[in-house]
Design a protein around this motif. Structure first.
Motif, PDB file in Angstrom:
ATOM      1  N   ASP A 203       0.804  -1.218   0.000  1.00 53.40           N
ATOM      2  CA  ASP A 203       0.000   0.000   0.000  1.00 53.40           C
ATOM      3  C   ASP A 203       0.841   1.275   0.000  1.00 53.40           C
ATOM      4  OD1 ASP A 203       0.951  -0.142   2.588  1.00 53.40           O
ATOM      5  OD2 ASP A 203      -1.008  -0.162   3.551  1.00 53.40           O
ATOM      6  N   ARG A 204       2.176   1.142   0.067  1.00 51.99           N
ATOM      7  CA  ARG A 204       3.052   2.309  -0.042  1.00 51.99           C
ATOM      8  C   ARG A 204       3.429   2.587  -1.493  1.00 51.99           C
ATOM      9  NH1 ARG A 204       6.222   3.708   4.240  1.00 51.99           N
ATOM     10  NH2 ARG A 204       6.840   5.430   2.859  1.00 51.99           N
ATOM     11  N   VAL A 205       3.175   1.652  -2.398  1.00 50.84           N
ATOM     12  CA  VAL A 205       3.565   1.847  -3.803  1.00 50.84           C
ATOM     13  C   VAL A 205       2.342   1.889  -4.717  1.00 50.84           C
ATOM     14  CG1 VAL A 205       5.840   0.821  -3.503  1.00 50.84           C
ATOM     15  CG2 VAL A 205       3.920  -0.651  -4.145  1.00 50.84           C
ATOM     16  N   THR A 206       1.159   2.105  -4.121  1.00 50.00           N
ATOM     17  CA  THR A 206      -0.067   2.208  -4.907  1.00 50.00           C
ATOM     18  C   THR A 206      -0.720   3.558  -4.662  1.00 50.00           C
ATOM     19  OG1 THR A 206      -1.373   1.190  -3.125  1.00 50.00           O
ATOM     20  CG2 THR A 206      -0.482  -0.279  -4.831  1.00 50.00           C
ATOM     21  N   SER A 207      -1.612   3.934  -5.565  1.00 49.15           N
ATOM     22  CA  SER A 207      -2.345   5.193  -5.410  1.00 49.15           C
ATOM     23  C   SER A 207      -3.640   5.096  -6.186  1.00 49.15           C
ATOM     24  CB  SER A 207      -1.508   6.378  -5.913  1.00 49.15           C
ATOM     25  OG  SER A 207      -1.279   6.256  -7.306  1.00 49.15           O
TER      26      SER A 207
ATOM     27  N   ILE B 111      -5.751  -0.043  -3.843  1.00 46.88           N
ATOM     28  CA  ILE B 111      -6.030  -1.481  -3.735  1.00 46.88           C
ATOM     29  C   ILE B 111      -7.509  -1.594  -3.402  1.00 46.88           C
ATOM     30  CG2 ILE B 111      -5.408  -3.677  -2.645  1.00 46.88           C
ATOM     31  CD1 ILE B 111      -2.839  -2.315  -1.645  1.00 46.88           C
ATOM     32  N   PHE B 112      -8.310  -2.057  -4.343  1.00 48.41           N
ATOM     33  CA  PHE B 112      -9.752  -1.999  -4.121  1.00 48.41           C
ATOM     34  C   PHE B 112     -10.491  -2.968  -5.024  1.00 48.41           C
ATOM     35  CE2 PHE B 112      -8.600   0.942  -7.421  1.00 48.41           C
ATOM     36  CZ  PHE B 112      -9.614   0.868  -8.365  1.00 48.41           C
ATOM     37  N   ASN B 113     -11.687  -3.315  -4.620  1.00 49.58           N
ATOM     38  CA  ASN B 113     -12.632  -4.021  -5.492  1.00 49.58           C
ATOM     39  C   ASN B 113     -13.949  -3.254  -5.429  1.00 49.58           C
ATOM     40  OD1 ASN B 113     -13.297  -4.695  -2.897  1.00 49.58           O
ATOM     41  ND2 ASN B 113     -13.184  -6.902  -3.172  1.00 49.58           N
ATOM     42  N   GLY B 114     -15.028  -3.836  -5.907  1.00 48.77           N
ATOM     43  CA  GLY B 114     -16.276  -3.099  -5.963  1.00 48.77           C
ATOM     44  C   GLY B 114     -17.330  -3.662  -5.025  1.00 48.77           C
ATOM     45  N   PRO B 115     -18.442  -2.968  -4.896  1.00 50.98           N
ATOM     46  CA  PRO B 115     -19.559  -3.481  -4.100  1.00 50.98           C
ATOM     47  C   PRO B 115     -20.386  -4.461  -4.931  1.00 50.98           C
ATOM     48  CG  PRO B 115     -20.163  -1.390  -5.053  1.00 50.98           C
ATOM     49  CD  PRO B 115     -18.743  -1.655  -5.491  1.00 50.98           C
ATOM     50  N   LYS B 116     -21.256  -5.174  -4.278  1.00 49.20           N
ATOM     51  CA  LYS B 116     -22.227  -5.985  -5.011  1.00 49.20           C
ATOM     52  C   LYS B 116     -23.197  -5.051  -5.725  1.00 49.20           C
ATOM     53  CE  LYS B 116     -22.130  -9.987  -1.921  1.00 49.20           C
ATOM     54  NZ  LYS B 116     -22.921 -10.880  -1.029  1.00 49.20           N
ATOM     55  N   PHE B 117     -23.561  -5.385  -6.955  1.00 49.86           N
ATOM     56  CA  PHE B 117     -24.511  -4.549  -7.682  1.00 49.86           C
ATOM     57  C   PHE B 117     -25.256  -5.393  -8.707  1.00 49.86           C
ATOM     58  CE2 PHE B 117     -20.440  -4.335  -9.854  1.00 49.86           C
ATOM     59  CZ  PHE B 117     -20.755  -4.492 -11.190  1.00 49.86           C
TER      60      PHE B 117
ATOM     61  N   SER C 124      -4.206 -15.446   2.304  1.00 45.56           N
ATOM     62  CA  SER C 124      -5.046 -14.468   2.997  1.00 45.56           C
ATOM     63  C   SER C 124      -6.530 -14.780   2.876  1.00 45.56           C
ATOM     64  CB  SER C 124      -4.788 -13.066   2.438  1.00 45.56           C
ATOM     65  OG  SER C 124      -3.435 -12.698   2.571  1.00 45.56           O
ATOM     66  N   ALA C 125      -6.875 -15.774   2.055  1.00 46.50           N
ATOM     67  CA  ALA C 125      -8.290 -16.056   1.784  1.00 46.50           C
ATOM     68  C   ALA C 125      -9.005 -16.543   3.042  1.00 46.50           C
ATOM     69  CB  ALA C 125      -8.409 -17.100   0.677  1.00 46.50           C
TER      70      ALA C 125
ATOM     71  N   GLU D 187      -9.918  -9.488   0.853  1.00 48.75           N
ATOM     72  CA  GLU D 187     -10.268  -8.077   0.835  1.00 48.75           C
ATOM     73  C   GLU D 187      -8.990  -7.250   0.709  1.00 48.75           C
ATOM     74  OE1 GLU D 187     -13.234  -6.983   0.589  1.00 48.75           O
ATOM     75  OE2 GLU D 187     -14.291  -8.871   0.988  1.00 48.75           O
ATOM     76  N   PRO D 188      -9.093  -5.991   0.281  1.00 52.16           N
ATOM     77  CA  PRO D 188      -7.894  -5.167   0.082  1.00 52.16           C
ATOM     78  C   PRO D 188      -6.961  -5.121   1.284  1.00 52.16           C
ATOM     79  CG  PRO D 188      -9.784  -4.097  -0.912  1.00 52.16           C
ATOM     80  CD  PRO D 188     -10.313  -5.300  -0.193  1.00 52.16           C
ATOM     81  N   HIS D 189      -7.519  -5.036   2.490  1.00 53.09           N
ATOM     82  CA  HIS D 189      -6.640  -4.908   3.648  1.00 53.09           C
ATOM     83  C   HIS D 189      -5.839  -6.182   3.919  1.00 53.09           C
ATOM     84  CE1 HIS D 189     -10.316  -6.684   5.491  1.00 53.09           C
ATOM     85  NE2 HIS D 189      -9.459  -7.287   6.288  1.00 53.09           N
ATOM     86  N   HIS D 190      -6.272  -7.309   3.331  1.00 53.05           N
ATOM     87  CA  HIS D 190      -5.543  -8.552   3.540  1.00 53.05           C
ATOM     88  C   HIS D 190      -4.185  -8.563   2.833  1.00 53.05           C
ATOM     89  CE1 HIS D 190      -9.670 -10.579   4.259  1.00 53.05           C
ATOM     90  NE2 HIS D 190      -9.089 -10.313   5.408  1.00 53.05           N
TER      91      HIS D 190
END
Length: 465
Positions: free
Chosen positions: A43-47, A53-59, A166-167, A176-179
């Motif tokens: 997370d120090r080399v991303t922006s 570092i992300f995914n989306g919500p259910k939709f 991490s699963a 999840e991103p924080h993993h």
């Protein structure tokens, strides 16, 4: 065999008591990387959105066919496809509400639900594609790290075990991103990282060119045989097959789908120009399913790499190896077309799709469920045939030939009678060469990615700790 686990490892793994973090190689990989003199948290080399570092919500998903009102949409399996022509399309109205789910060139995509840790690199021609909530995005900060280098680390034998370990979840696994935010990313200075990045970028450029050349070959095919109107054929914009009458039925089939108006009209147009039937072209070659065989699993590098119907369309098949049977029917000849010809024809399913087996892929073994289409006529090459058989038009024609009650098959009589327009010799050779060059670029792209991975692996293994 027992594997000892030190008590202090439990704290490192969040006091998890399942075996995965301790037996997957993740702990060894993390210990190795933590010992290197220069690492940075992921997370120090991303922006970008949510720190990069992300995914989306259910939709709710609304799929459309018209490209004017939809965007290409990638699920956790679609992102692995080598040819993105058949990915589903999501309504623009929904896409605009979730604009941060648009893929950007240089992103690393990671499957984060179901099968964890599959990856894809977003290349330039994937701009404007949206991704589902089952795909995690890693957006590198270009001022901190080259995107190709970061992707190579994530897909390496150091990155994947840590991601997979991490699963969580009993039935459907998730991350999840924080993993993965604290994954230690090794740094080796500008020269090596830039070289790895350049290899990945060149690989991505070749994959984009592969896609463009295949599309161009199909367009060229229809224009060369005088059927340019079929190049952008849209099945769902035609009148539906309801309440039609069929003359001259035979005992071959009384099934309505085999005589539908749309498919019959397409075949009539193909037959309206100089043509030969597929059965005639393949008379001295092959036009049949593969032989059934007993599958005996073995280790990587032992026997033959096995390709099933789904994985045939991926950039790379996953590692599945089987012992080579006495029969050679699992291998197919150069420029043989294999078509998914057994299963259920759902709208976004694989039934009726094709690939050309050439180059490195001639070394693989293919499931008996594939229909093998090999020209026996030296004047009609497999590469030329593929320019037609990869098209959405051919996809619909294959589906008009269904036979069977449960898993569907392709009716051999209708298949053999499929009209194949024949172009002039110069046009034929040009179309075939476009397809061949596309597949040469695809093989070269694989080699470059492997070279990048090897460079990073050697750097990590050779680093002083």
């Amino acid at each position: 065999m027992t594997t000892p686990v030190r008590s202090d490892w439990f704290g490192d793994q969040g006091f998890r008591l399942d075996a995965t973090p301790y037996l997957s190689g993740a702990l060894e990989a993390r210990k190795r990387l933590d010992a290197l003199p220069n690492t940075m948290r992921l997370d120090r080399v991303t922006s970008g959105h949510d720190g990069g570092i992300f995914n989306g919500p259910k939709f709710s998903r609304i799929y459309l066919d018209n490209p004017e009102h939809s965007v290409p949409f990638l699920g956790s399996t679609d992102m692995l496809e080598a040819d993105l022509s058949f990915v589903p399309r999501l309504s623009k109205v929904i896409a605009e509400r979730l604009n941060y789910l648009e893929a950007s060139p240089g992103m690393s995509l990671i499957s984060c639900s179901g099968t964890i840790g599959r990856m894809a690199y977003v290349r330039s021609d994937m701009a404007g594609f949206w991704t589902s909530q089952h795909v995690m995005k890693v957006q590198p900060d270009s001022t901190m790290i080259p995107s190709g280098y970061l992707y190579t680390f994530l897909r390496s034998r150091f990155g994947i075990p840590m991601i997979v370990s991490s699963a969580y979840g009993a039935i459907i696994q998730h991350i999840e991103p924080h993993h993965i935010a604290d994954l230690p990313v090794p740094r080796f200075g500008g020269a090596l990282e830039q070289r790895v990045h350049e290899l990945v970028e060149e690989s991505a450029r070749l994959r984009a060119s592969f896609q463009a050349r295949l599309a161009a070959s199909t367009q060229d095919f229809f224009e060369s045989v005088g059927l340019a109107n079929l190049a952008e054929y849209r099945w769902h914009e035609q009148e539906r097959d309801l309440g039609f009458v069929v003359d001259e039925l035979s005992p071959v089939s009384l099934r309505a789908i085999n005589h539908g108006k749309r498919a019959s009209a397409l075949k009539a147009q193909l037959a309206s120009v100089p043509h030969r039937t597929l059965g005639e072209i393949c008379a001295g070659g092959v036009l049949s399913r593969g032989e059934r065989f007993t599958r005996i699993e073995t280790g990587p590098g032992e026997g033959l790499r096995f390709v099933g119907q789904r994985q045939a369309f991926w950039i790379r098949p996953e590692d599945r190896w089987i012992k080579a049977p006495p029969s050679a029917s699992l291998l197919v000849g150069d420029e043989t077309i294999v078509a998914t010809a057994r299963g259920l024809p759902s709208e976004n399913g694989l039934f009726g799709r094709t690939i050309l087996v050439t180059g490195a892929w001639t070394e693989y073994a293919y499931t008996e469920d594939f229909l093998r289409i090999g020209s026996g006529d030296p004047g009609v090459s497999g590469a030329y045939l593929y320019a037609l058989l990869r098209s959405p038009l051919a996809f619909r024609l294959f589906r008009s030939m269904l036979s069977g009650a449960g898993p569907q098959n392709v009716h051999p009589s209708f298949l053999a009678g499929l009209p194949i327009p024949i172009a002039s010799r110069d046009d034929h050779d040009r179309i075939a060469e476009t397809v061949r060059e596309a597949y040469r670029e695809r093989d070269r792209a694989d080699e470059l990615e492997d070279e990048a991975l090897e460079l990073l692996t050697r750097a990590v293994e050779g680093a002083e700790v």
